[in-house]
Design a protein around this motif. Sequence first.
Motif, PDB file in Angstrom:
ATOM      1  N   TRP A 233      62.214  19.167  48.054  1.00  0.00           N
ATOM      2  CA  TRP A 233      63.309  18.213  48.197  1.00  0.00           C
ATOM      3  C   TRP A 233      64.619  18.867  47.781  1.00  0.00           C
ATOM      4  N   ASN A 234      65.701  18.464  48.430  1.00  0.00           N
ATOM      5  CA  ASN A 234      67.009  18.903  47.960  1.00  0.00           C
ATOM      6  C   ASN A 234      67.402  18.034  46.767  1.00  0.00           C
TER       7      ASN A 234
ATOM      8  N   ARG B 192      62.258  20.103  53.253  1.00  0.00           N
ATOM      9  CA  ARG B 192      62.116  21.180  54.224  1.00  0.00           C
ATOM     10  C   ARG B 192      61.565  22.435  53.580  1.00  0.00           C
ATOM     11  N   PRO B 193      61.060  23.346  54.437  1.00  0.00           N
ATOM     12  CA  PRO B 193      60.555  24.619  53.896  1.00  0.00           C
ATOM     13  C   PRO B 193      61.693  25.451  53.313  1.00  0.00           C
ATOM     14  N   THR B 194      61.381  26.173  52.256  1.00  0.00           N
ATOM     15  CA  THR B 194      62.347  27.113  51.711  1.00  0.00           C
ATOM     16  C   THR B 194      62.173  28.450  52.415  1.00  0.00           C
ATOM     17  N   ASP B 195      63.143  29.288  52.323  1.00  0.00           N
ATOM     18  CA  ASP B 195      63.082  30.644  52.880  1.00  0.00           C
ATOM     19  C   ASP B 195      62.806  30.679  54.381  1.00  0.00           C
ATOM     20  N   ASN B 196      63.265  29.673  55.123  1.00  0.00           N
ATOM     21  CA  ASN B 196      63.133  29.625  56.588  1.00  0.00           C
ATOM     22  C   ASN B 196      61.703  29.763  57.085  1.00  0.00           C
TER      23      ASN B 196
ATOM     24  N   GLY C 270      57.241  24.871  59.420  1.00  0.00           N
ATOM     25  CA  GLY C 270      56.699  23.646  58.840  1.00  0.00           C
ATOM     26  C   GLY C 270      57.450  22.428  59.311  1.00  0.00           C
ATOM     27  N   GLY C 271      57.278  21.332  58.603  1.00  0.00           N
ATOM     28  CA  GLY C 271      57.953  20.090  58.944  1.00  0.00           C
ATOM     29  C   GLY C 271      59.316  20.020  58.279  1.00  0.00           C
ATOM     30  N   PHE C 272      60.271  19.450  59.000  1.00  0.00           N
ATOM     31  CA  PHE C 272      61.625  19.260  58.491  1.00  0.00           C
ATOM     32  C   PHE C 272      61.907  17.760  58.512  1.00  0.00           C
ATOM     33  N   PHE C 273      62.362  17.215  57.391  1.00  0.00           N
ATOM     34  CA  PHE C 273      62.616  15.787  57.272  1.00  0.00           C
ATOM     35  C   PHE C 273      64.018  15.570  56.732  1.00  0.00           C
TER      36      PHE C 273
END
Length: 165
Positions: free
Chosen positions: A130-131, A138-142, A145-148
């Motif tokens: 989470w931010n 979202r996934p860290t380091d690009n 996966g899923g992006f919400f």
Amino acid sequence: MKKLLLSLSLCFTAVLAAQEVTLKPYDAEAYTVVNSEGNVNSIIKNPVYTYLIDNYKAISEKEILPPNGGGDCGFTQTFQNGIIYTKRNCGDAALATGEVLTIANPNRESVLLWVESVNKVFGDYGQNHWNFDLTEYRPTDNLLGGFFTINRDIDYTTILVMSGC
């Protein structure tokens, strides 16, 4: 008589909007398969729509979104509890592709838990985070996966679900 019906309709809408909607849990295991290497593979194409069909009653037919010059642009459909689903296939806007879930007055905690469980369909290996204000998961380091993305308004919340796979 028309004024009375209009007043009753507005009161009913206000009561519905005031009630907090708690999303039913998302059972990611029912929609995924683990292969021999231990990787999780989704067995459904549109996890959010499948979840809605399995858990909520549709109260409208699918309404096709107008094409933007190139064919199918998706559809929208309304479900019970003030939930609206939109599948976008357009290529001309910020919300161009993905599944969009709009919920009238949702319970915040149920939304966060729901997002984390839906993410498992995309192969959650602990890479999503989470931010700081809990509006993006979202996934860290690009990584794939899923992006919400969660956008809150006064009376509703919109969740954009996209797959980076």
